[in-house]
Design a protein around this motif. Structure first.
Motif, PDB file in Angstrom:
ATOM      1  N   GLN A  52       0.838  -1.210   0.000  1.00 34.16           N
ATOM      2  CA  GLN A  52       0.000   0.000   0.000  1.00 34.16           C
ATOM      3  C   GLN A  52       0.871   1.258   0.000  1.00 34.16           C
ATOM      4  O   GLN A  52       0.601   2.214  -0.728  1.00 34.16           O
ATOM      5  CB  GLN A  52      -0.897   0.014   1.246  1.00 34.16           C
ATOM      6  CG  GLN A  52      -1.947  -1.087   1.266  1.00 34.16           C
ATOM      7  CD  GLN A  52      -3.059  -0.842   0.261  1.00 34.16           C
ATOM      8  OE1 GLN A  52      -3.379   0.297  -0.063  1.00 34.16           O
ATOM      9  NE2 GLN A  52      -3.634  -1.914  -0.268  1.00 34.16           N
ATOM     10  N   ARG A  53       1.903   1.232   0.801  1.00 36.72           N
ATOM     11  CA  ARG A  53       2.701   2.434   1.038  1.00 36.72           C
ATOM     12  C   ARG A  53       3.544   2.820  -0.186  1.00 36.72           C
ATOM     13  O   ARG A  53       3.689   3.990  -0.519  1.00 36.72           O
ATOM     14  CB  ARG A  53       3.612   2.144   2.238  1.00 36.72           C
ATOM     15  CG  ARG A  53       4.371   3.309   2.727  1.00 36.72           C
ATOM     16  CD  ARG A  53       4.679   3.204   4.203  1.00 36.72           C
ATOM     17  NE  ARG A  53       5.421   4.389   4.577  1.00 36.72           N
ATOM     18  CZ  ARG A  53       6.738   4.393   4.796  1.00 36.72           C
ATOM     19  NH1 ARG A  53       7.421   3.272   4.754  1.00 36.72           N
ATOM     20  NH2 ARG A  53       7.338   5.519   5.076  1.00 36.72           N
ATOM     21  N   TYR A  54       4.109   1.833  -0.857  1.00 38.74           N
ATOM     22  CA  TYR A  54       5.031   2.110  -1.976  1.00 38.74           C
ATOM     23  C   TYR A  54       4.338   2.015  -3.327  1.00 38.74           C
ATOM     24  O   TYR A  54       4.989   2.161  -4.340  1.00 38.74           O
ATOM     25  CB  TYR A  54       6.190   1.102  -1.952  1.00 38.74           C
ATOM     26  CG  TYR A  54       7.198   1.355  -0.847  1.00 38.74           C
ATOM     27  CD1 TYR A  54       8.379   2.049  -1.108  1.00 38.74           C
ATOM     28  CD2 TYR A  54       6.982   0.914   0.446  1.00 38.74           C
ATOM     29  CE1 TYR A  54       9.317   2.283  -0.105  1.00 38.74           C
ATOM     30  CE2 TYR A  54       7.908   1.145   1.459  1.00 38.74           C
ATOM     31  CZ  TYR A  54       9.070   1.832   1.181  1.00 38.74           C
ATOM     32  OH  TYR A  54       9.989   2.072   2.175  1.00 38.74           O
ATOM     33  N   HIS A  55       3.018   1.791  -3.326  1.00 38.82           N
ATOM     34  CA  HIS A  55       2.387   1.279  -4.543  1.00 38.82           C
ATOM     35  C   HIS A  55       2.650   2.109  -5.788  1.00 38.82           C
ATOM     36  O   HIS A  55       2.670   3.337  -5.756  1.00 38.82           O
ATOM     37  CB  HIS A  55       0.878   1.081  -4.336  1.00 38.82           C
ATOM     38  CG  HIS A  55       0.058   2.287  -4.645  1.00 38.82           C
ATOM     39  ND1 HIS A  55      -0.437   2.530  -5.896  1.00 38.82           N
ATOM     40  CD2 HIS A  55      -0.344   3.300  -3.882  1.00 38.82           C
ATOM     41  CE1 HIS A  55      -1.109   3.649  -5.884  1.00 38.82           C
ATOM     42  NE2 HIS A  55      -1.072   4.141  -4.677  1.00 38.82           N
ATOM     43  N   THR A  56       2.854   1.391  -6.845  1.00 39.80           N
ATOM     44  CA  THR A  56       3.031   1.992  -8.161  1.00 39.80           C
ATOM     45  C   THR A  56       2.663   0.928  -9.192  1.00 39.80           C
ATOM     46  O   THR A  56       2.501  -0.238  -8.848  1.00 39.80           O
ATOM     47  CB  THR A  56       4.486   2.468  -8.356  1.00 39.80           C
ATOM     48  OG1 THR A  56       4.554   3.318  -9.505  1.00 39.80           O
ATOM     49  CG2 THR A  56       5.447   1.312  -8.552  1.00 39.80           C
ATOM     50  N   ALA A  57       2.509   1.340 -10.436  1.00 39.26           N
ATOM     51  CA  ALA A  57       2.136   0.374 -11.478  1.00 39.26           C
ATOM     52  C   ALA A  57       3.328  -0.514 -11.835  1.00 39.26           C
ATOM     53  O   ALA A  57       4.456  -0.040 -11.963  1.00 39.26           O
ATOM     54  CB  ALA A  57       1.638   1.111 -12.709  1.00 39.26           C
ATOM     55  N   LEU A  58       3.068  -1.804 -11.979  1.00 39.36           N
ATOM     56  CA  LEU A  58       4.105  -2.783 -12.317  1.00 39.36           C
ATOM     57  C   LEU A  58       3.969  -3.226 -13.770  1.00 39.36           C
ATOM     58  O   LEU A  58       2.848  -3.364 -14.280  1.00 39.36           O
ATOM     59  CB  LEU A  58       3.965  -4.013 -11.410  1.00 39.36           C
ATOM     60  CG  LEU A  58       4.237  -3.770  -9.920  1.00 39.36           C
ATOM     61  CD1 LEU A  58       3.760  -4.948  -9.082  1.00 39.36           C
ATOM     62  CD2 LEU A  58       5.717  -3.505  -9.683  1.00 39.36           C
ATOM     63  N   THR A  59       5.096  -3.470 -14.407  1.00 36.18           N
ATOM     64  CA  THR A  59       5.101  -4.007 -15.769  1.00 36.18           C
ATOM     65  C   THR A  59       4.997  -5.530 -15.681  1.00 36.18           C
ATOM     66  O   THR A  59       5.888  -6.175 -15.130  1.00 36.18           O
ATOM     67  CB  THR A  59       6.396  -3.620 -16.510  1.00 36.18           C
ATOM     68  OG1 THR A  59       6.477  -2.197 -16.575  1.00 36.18           O
ATOM     69  CG2 THR A  59       6.415  -4.202 -17.921  1.00 36.18           C
ATOM     70  N   VAL A  60       3.887  -6.067 -16.193  1.00 28.71           N
ATOM     71  CA  VAL A  60       3.631  -7.506 -16.081  1.00 28.71           C
ATOM     72  C   VAL A  60       3.562  -8.118 -17.479  1.00 28.71           C
ATOM     73  O   VAL A  60       2.805  -7.631 -18.331  1.00 28.71           O
ATOM     74  CB  VAL A  60       2.294  -7.753 -15.334  1.00 28.71           C
ATOM     75  CG1 VAL A  60       1.981  -9.237 -15.255  1.00 28.71           C
ATOM     76  CG2 VAL A  60       2.355  -7.138 -13.939  1.00 28.71           C
ATOM     77  N   ASP A  61       4.351  -9.154 -17.714  1.00 26.58           N
ATOM     78  CA  ASP A  61       4.317  -9.878 -18.991  1.00 26.58           C
ATOM     79  C   ASP A  61       3.566 -11.190 -18.792  1.00 26.58           C
ATOM     80  O   ASP A  61       3.792 -11.896 -17.806  1.00 26.58           O
ATOM     81  CB  ASP A  61       5.738 -10.157 -19.493  1.00 26.58           C
ATOM     82  CG  ASP A  61       6.416  -8.889 -19.995  1.00 26.58           C
ATOM     83  OD1 ASP A  61       5.780  -7.814 -19.975  1.00 26.58           O
ATOM     84  OD2 ASP A  61       7.593  -8.974 -20.406  1.00 26.58           O
ATOM     85  N   LEU A  62       2.707 -11.506 -19.739  1.00 26.52           N
ATOM     86  CA  LEU A  62       1.875 -12.704 -19.628  1.00 26.52           C
ATOM     87  C   LEU A  62       2.056 -13.587 -20.853  1.00 26.52           C
ATOM     88  O   LEU A  62       1.932 -13.116 -21.992  1.00 26.52           O
ATOM     89  CB  LEU A  62       0.400 -12.293 -19.527  1.00 26.52           C
ATOM     90  CG  LEU A  62       0.050 -11.524 -18.248  1.00 26.52           C
ATOM     91  CD1 LEU A  62      -0.916 -10.413 -18.539  1.00 26.52           C
ATOM     92  CD2 LEU A  62      -0.494 -12.476 -17.199  1.00 26.52           C
ATOM     93  N   THR A  63       2.372 -14.847 -20.607  1.00 26.53           N
ATOM     94  CA  THR A  63       2.382 -15.837 -21.686  1.00 26.53           C
ATOM     95  C   THR A  63       0.948 -16.352 -21.797  1.00 26.53           C
ATOM     96  O   THR A  63       0.404 -16.856 -20.810  1.00 26.53           O
ATOM     97  CB  THR A  63       3.341 -16.988 -21.333  1.00 26.53           C
ATOM     98  OG1 THR A  63       4.640 -16.429 -21.129  1.00 26.53           O
ATOM     99  CG2 THR A  63       3.392 -18.016 -22.454  1.00 26.53           C
ATOM    100  N   PRO A  64       0.308 -16.181 -22.953  1.00 25.85           N
ATOM    101  CA  PRO A  64      -1.130 -16.444 -23.024  1.00 25.85           C
ATOM    102  C   PRO A  64      -1.494 -17.912 -23.214  1.00 25.85           C
ATOM    103  O   PRO A  64      -0.702 -18.707 -23.706  1.00 25.85           O
ATOM    104  CB  PRO A  64      -1.557 -15.640 -24.249  1.00 25.85           C
ATOM    105  CG  PRO A  64      -0.355 -15.625 -25.126  1.00 25.85           C
ATOM    106  CD  PRO A  64       0.843 -15.650 -24.213  1.00 25.85           C
ATOM    107  N   ASP A  65      -2.719 -18.248 -22.818  1.00 22.73           N
ATOM    108  CA  ASP A  65      -3.343 -19.506 -23.213  1.00 22.73           C
ATOM    109  C   ASP A  65      -3.913 -19.310 -24.615  1.00 22.73           C
ATOM    110  O   ASP A  65      -4.149 -18.183 -25.051  1.00 22.73           O
ATOM    111  CB  ASP A  65      -4.476 -19.833 -22.234  1.00 22.73           C
ATOM    112  CG  ASP A  65      -4.044 -20.890 -21.218  1.00 22.73           C
ATOM    113  OD1 ASP A  65      -3.085 -21.626 -21.516  1.00 22.73           O
ATOM    114  OD2 ASP A  65      -4.659 -20.962 -20.147  1.00 22.73           O
ATOM    115  N   ALA A  66      -4.167 -20.447 -25.279  1.00 21.23           N
ATOM    116  CA  ALA A  66      -4.622 -20.375 -26.671  1.00 21.23           C
ATOM    117  C   ALA A  66      -5.938 -19.611 -26.816  1.00 21.23           C
ATOM    118  O   ALA A  66      -6.176 -18.964 -27.834  1.00 21.23           O
ATOM    119  CB  ALA A  66      -4.772 -21.792 -27.224  1.00 21.23           C
TER     120      ALA A  66
END
Ligand SMILES: [Zn+2]
Length: 349
Positions: A298-312
């Motif tokens: 909560q205190r440090y929150h910021t947006a994170l870069t998230v990479d997702l390997t997709p399902d078909a």
């Protein structure tokens, strides 16, 4: 057994694409950068550091780079408050370098020197900058990076403080170095100090531009390097020659442009690193479950870069609280999203 293995190999060779399970990875640094770097100048308002405003900031601004400025708040005159205001408007960050820059310790001992006062040196500096600029400093660096455990605990307990530059009761080299991505301690941010002859630095002029060497060390190890300097082309302590500084800024700007390096002030880096450590993300079917309940998330929150390997069966649509999230399809076939963990779970379609 052998036959079975052969069949398996044959099957794998024929498969057009490896069948990877869907997965999620929070990138070590924003936008997939390899490493992070901080540009910091100490002793603003004191110690003949006029070259910071005159030379350093124009060099950085021409290249879209931002620095972090350590203010000796009790020494600023009206002209310097104006310069600091402009620096904030240009996107630079200010940090607390105490009210008077009185030495924290008798060198090599844990005995505070006469005149050190936590309330005056730390809390009053916070209030002064708040009153003059309407700005809350969120990071502290002690003079000479020397501090007692009590002084560090006092600074860390200030409600707006998110980090401290690594300080100890003596200089033994352990507060200098690189901040390893999964081991970042917000109350012990390691650094390297610029010396023209390399005296107390990890880098030596015989190996080229020492400022570049520290940024390069971060790139080679995927870590965060924090560069401490005083002024540039002025009468300050271990002032950096302008040509060396400009070459460093050119190097940083090129690495930023190539997407390899993230250059940011310390609290911006800490927000990302601590959110990554403390906010839990888990892929469950077509949902990213977010647990932001930890106090540091909560205190440090910021947006994170998230990479997702997709399902078909993914169509590449992501939403959070009913709002569509922007996504980018990478050359690897993965999707990249920017996710603020405090905004709840993410739905995938
Ligand atoms: Zn200083």
């Amino acid at each position: 057994m052998m036959f079975h293995r052969l069949i398996t190999c044959f099957f794998l060779l024929l498969s057009p694409l490896p069948l990877l399970a869907a997965s999620l990875q929070v990138q070590p640094w924003p936008a997939g950068a390899k490493a992070a770097h901080t540009i910091a100048h100490d002793d603003v308002c004191g110690g003949n550091t006029g070259g910071i405003f005159q030379h350093a900031l124009p060099v950085l601004q021409a290249r879209g780079l931002h620095a972090s400025l350590g203010v000796i708040a009790g020494l600023c005159n009206e002209q310097q408050w104006q310069q600091l205001k402009q620096a904030l408007q240009a996107g630079h960050e200010l940090f607390n370098h105490t009210t008077s820059h009185v030495g924290m310790l008798e060198p090599g001992s844990l005995a505070p020197i006469a005149g050190w006062d936590n309330l005056k040196e730390i809390a009053q500096a916070q209030r002064l900058v708040q009153a003059k600029l309407g700005y809350s400093m969120q990071f502290v660096a002690f003079p000479s990076d020397l501090a007692t455990p009590e002084a560090k605990a006092f600074a860390a307990a200030q409600p707006e403080i998110l980090g401290l530059r690594a300080a100890k009761h003596l200089y033994d080299g352990s507060n200098a170095g690189l901040n390893v991505v999964d081991e970042i301690d917000p109350l012990f941010v390691k650094w390297d100090m610029y010396w023209r002859d390399g005296k107390w630095s990890r880098y030596k002029p015989a190996n080229g531009n020492m400022l570049i060497q520290h940024a390069q060390a971060a790139l080679e190890s995927g870590s965060w390097s924090y560069r401490t300097m005083h002024g540039v082309a002025d009468g300050s302590f271990e002032s950096v020659p302008l040509a060396q500084y400009t070459e460093y800024a050119d190097f940083l700007a090129a690495k930023v442009k190539a997407g390899e390096l993230w250059v940011a002030p310390p609290t911006t880096v800490l927000r990302y690193a601590i959110s990554r450590q403390q906010c839990a993300l888990q892929l469950q079917g077509k949902q990213i479950k977010v647990d932001a309940s930890g106090p540091d998330c909560q205190r440090y929150h910021t947006a994170l870069t998230v990479d997702l390997t997709p399902d078909a069966d993914w169509q590449g649509q992501f939403s959070q609280q009913g709002q569509k999230l922007a996504s980018q399809k990478l050359a690897s076939g993965q999707y990249r999203i920017l996710l603020d963990p405090t905004k709840g779970n993410v739905r995938i379609q």
